[in-house]
Design a protein around this motif. Structure first.
Motif, PDB file in Angstrom:
ATOM      1  N   ILE A 173      -4.976  -0.879  -3.180  1.00 58.97           N
ATOM      2  CA  ILE A 173      -4.145  -1.548  -2.182  1.00 58.97           C
ATOM      3  C   ILE A 173      -2.758  -1.776  -2.773  1.00 58.97           C
ATOM      4  O   ILE A 173      -2.610  -1.995  -3.985  1.00 58.97           O
ATOM      5  N   VAL A 185      -1.997   4.744  -1.038  1.00 56.20           N
ATOM      6  CA  VAL A 185      -1.800   6.189  -0.791  1.00 56.20           C
ATOM      7  C   VAL A 185      -0.759   6.426   0.299  1.00 56.20           C
ATOM      8  O   VAL A 185      -0.116   7.477   0.322  1.00 56.20           O
ATOM      9  N   ASN A 186      -0.616   5.451   1.182  1.00 56.90           N
ATOM     10  CA  ASN A 186       0.302   5.642   2.306  1.00 56.90           C
ATOM     11  C   ASN A 186       1.764   5.334   1.980  1.00 56.90           C
ATOM     12  O   ASN A 186       2.617   5.389   2.866  1.00 56.90           O
ATOM     13  N   PRO A 213      -8.224   6.104  -4.841  1.00 58.16           N
ATOM     14  CA  PRO A 213      -8.022   6.242  -3.394  1.00 58.16           C
ATOM     15  C   PRO A 213      -7.975   4.899  -2.659  1.00 58.16           C
ATOM     16  O   PRO A 213      -7.198   4.729  -1.725  1.00 58.16           O
ATOM     17  N   SER A 214      -8.789   3.945  -3.101  1.00 57.90           N
ATOM     18  CA  SER A 214      -8.866   2.688  -2.340  1.00 57.90           C
ATOM     19  C   SER A 214      -7.918   1.616  -2.873  1.00 57.90           C
ATOM     20  O   SER A 214      -8.031   0.444  -2.512  1.00 57.90           O
ATOM     21  N   ASN A 218       2.652  -6.510   5.184  1.00 54.39           N
ATOM     22  CA  ASN A 218       1.806  -7.248   4.238  1.00 54.39           C
ATOM     23  C   ASN A 218       1.266  -6.258   3.213  1.00 54.39           C
ATOM     24  O   ASN A 218       0.497  -5.364   3.557  1.00 54.39           O
ATOM     25  N   CYS A 239      -0.929  -6.709   1.102  1.00 54.66           N
ATOM     26  CA  CYS A 239      -2.374  -6.887   0.882  1.00 54.66           C
ATOM     27  C   CYS A 239      -3.197  -6.075   1.874  1.00 54.66           C
ATOM     28  O   CYS A 239      -4.396  -5.933   1.709  1.00 54.66           O
ATOM     29  N   LEU A 240      -2.558  -5.567   2.938  1.00 52.83           N
ATOM     30  CA  LEU A 240      -3.280  -4.782   3.942  1.00 52.83           C
ATOM     31  C   LEU A 240      -2.702  -3.378   4.059  1.00 52.83           C
ATOM     32  O   LEU A 240      -2.807  -2.743   5.091  1.00 52.83           O
ATOM     33  N   TYR A 241      -2.061  -2.913   3.008  1.00 49.45           N
ATOM     34  CA  TYR A 241      -1.405  -1.607   3.069  1.00 49.45           C
ATOM     35  C   TYR A 241      -1.995  -0.720   1.974  1.00 49.45           C
ATOM     36  O   TYR A 241      -2.055  -1.116   0.809  1.00 49.45           O
ATOM     37  N   MET A 242      -2.420   0.469   2.354  1.00 46.57           N
ATOM     38  CA  MET A 242      -3.017   1.362   1.375  1.00 46.57           C
ATOM     39  C   MET A 242      -1.930   1.970   0.493  1.00 46.57           C
ATOM     40  O   MET A 242      -0.926   2.480   0.990  1.00 46.57           O
TER      41      MET A 242
END
Lengths: 164, 289
Positions: free
Chosen positions: A26, A69-70, A23-24, A62, A64-67
């Motif tokens: 990146i 899952v999205n 889930p977490s 970016n 590095c700041l994008y999940m």
């Protein structure tokens, strides 16, 4: 732990991929460590430097700041997706070389992708950007080698000659 | 960094998520551009993040233009705000603030709701929205809506009135009452990109005949524990001609704006510098054009 994995499906560089991810996770780690696409560079990992920029549905973000899952159902483009056997370098990359805008190259992949996204946006609006707008479009990128002038020259050259 | 994630896709699923987690620790996130930086540095275990970005509900994701005003869903990203033609035309201060926020890559994912709920004293959109007298529509766990002015919503640095059983649904900006405007966003920082303000000023003046200021909003950022609405300065300007504000009145406005500030020293600037910059930037509002 396995039951916590989340299934996602997406397209990366034109290829459909389905995965089960933590889930977490990146996006940059999915791209580099699981898909082995190392052209996306880990720089600051906090959204300052732009080295990890990829396109999600055509917009530069970016990674590095994008999940991860999205990205379900979305289209990702990394620097690897710009090359083909017939055309190993994208016109933006050719311009970067022509203008001497590449030194160590760490920031280059991100800059090329941002320039591609901005170029598409300009094309949609039917406008030729000014140098000021070209500079503004690259505000999310740091380069420690070039001093930026040649990068802006290259991007401007590409963006003001939309035929390519 | 390891956390669990739940991704509701509708308002009902979101309300269920909220209900299920009332007894534990959870965080809300949409763009993740602030939260991930925080979580990468923290050692929190057993965290659930409610991921709002997959909600498909126009109330959260749309920009709705009505005669009475404009409603912006909390999940609308900053790039959408910067590019929206109605916002550009009616609320230039908001469009300029959106354009000044972080970088293109951040603007594509960071949301207006996130920018507000971070409650940073230097939040760019927050500053513009306070000047525009915007209000919040807050969805409560029982499905009802609570309304609160944005100015009251902010309670301190990183503190809002939002309760554990609530989520910010949308922001409403009241429509302009006149068509002529003088509206803008001033951001002072050490560089022009990826910057967190040292001082920011938002102003939105609605003008009547002869360019008289009929309705005014002024807000300042990064110079107090929250964004501050400068009521005295706004009142002072009432009925003055925006193009002919005498230098003594300009100084008076700058002084009133400065009086609403209470800056501190931090890594970006000293309190003294913030005061000086605030005064001079405030004065410059009427020197432009």
């Amino acid at each position: 732990m396995d039951e916590n994995l989340i299934p996602i499906s997406f397209t990366i560089n034109g290829e459909k991929v389905s995965k089960r991810i933590l889930p977490s996770l990146i996006l940059i780690d999915l791209i580099r460590d699981q898909l082995q696409l190392k052209g996306t560079k880990p720089g600051c990992l906090e959204g300052e430097c732009g080295a990890c920029t990829v396109l999600v549905n055509g917009s530069a973000v970016n990674s590095c700041l994008y999940m991860a899952v999205n990205i379900d159902g979305k289209e990702i483009l990394t620097i690897e997706g710009l090359s083909s056997i017939e055309q190993p370098l994208h016109p933006i990359q050719e311009k970067m070389l022509e203008h001497g805008a590449v030194q160590c190259g760490f920031c280059t992949c991100g800059i090329v992708l941002t320039t591609k996204a901005f170029g598409e946006e300009c094309k949609k609006e039917g406008k030729i950007p000014t140098r000021k707008e070209v500079k503004k479009s690259l505000e999310g990128h740091l380069c420690r080698c070039t001093g930026y002038v040649k990068i802006i020259d290259a991007a401007e050259d590409y963006l003001t000659h939309p035929s390519v | 960094m390891n956390f669990n994630i739940e991704s509701p896709t509708s308002k009902e699923e979101l309300l269920n998520c909220l209900r299920n987690h009332q007894s534990g620790y959870f965080r809300l996130a949409a763009g993740f551009t602030d939260l991930l930086i925080e979580l990468k540095k923290s050692k929190t275990e057993e965290l659930t993040v409610i991921n709002l970005s997959q909600i498909k509900d126009k109330q959260f994701t749309g920009i709705d233009i009505q005669p009475s005003g404009i409603r912006i869903g909390a999940l609308v990203n900053v790039a959408q705000i910067g590019k929206n033609q109605s916002i550009r035309k009616s609320f230039p201060v908001l469009q300029q603030a959106a354009d000044a926020l972080a970088s293109g890559q951040i603007r594509e994912v960071a949301t207006i709701g996130g920018n507000i709920c971070q409650a940073s004293p230097s939040g760019d959109l927050s500053c513009a929205l306070v000047a525009l007298k915007a209000s919040c529509e807050i969805l409560k766990m029982d499905g009802t809506i609570r309304h609160e002015s944005l100015n009251d919503f902010f309670r301190g640095p990183a503190v809002t009135s939002l309760q554990k059983n609530e989520v910010l649904k949308s922001i409403v900006i009241p429509a302009n009452q006149t068509n002529k405007l003088k509206s803008g966003f001033i951001k002072i920082g050490k560089r022009s990109a990826m910057e967190c303000s040292i001082v920011s000023i938002s102003y939105h003046f609605q003008l009547g005949a002869d360019a008289a200021i009929l309705h005014s909003g002024i807000a300042i950022g990064a110079v107090a524990p929250t964004v501050i609405f400068c009521r005295e300065a706004a009142d002072f300007l009432h009925k003055l001609n925006v193009n002919k504000i005498h230098e003594t009145d300009q100084l008076k406005v700058a002084e009133l704006i400065q009086q609403s500030a209470s800056p501190i020293d931090d890594q970006r600037a000293s309190a003294w510098y913030r005061n000086e910059v605030l005064f001079n930037s405030a004065k410059s509002i009427f020197e432009q054009d």
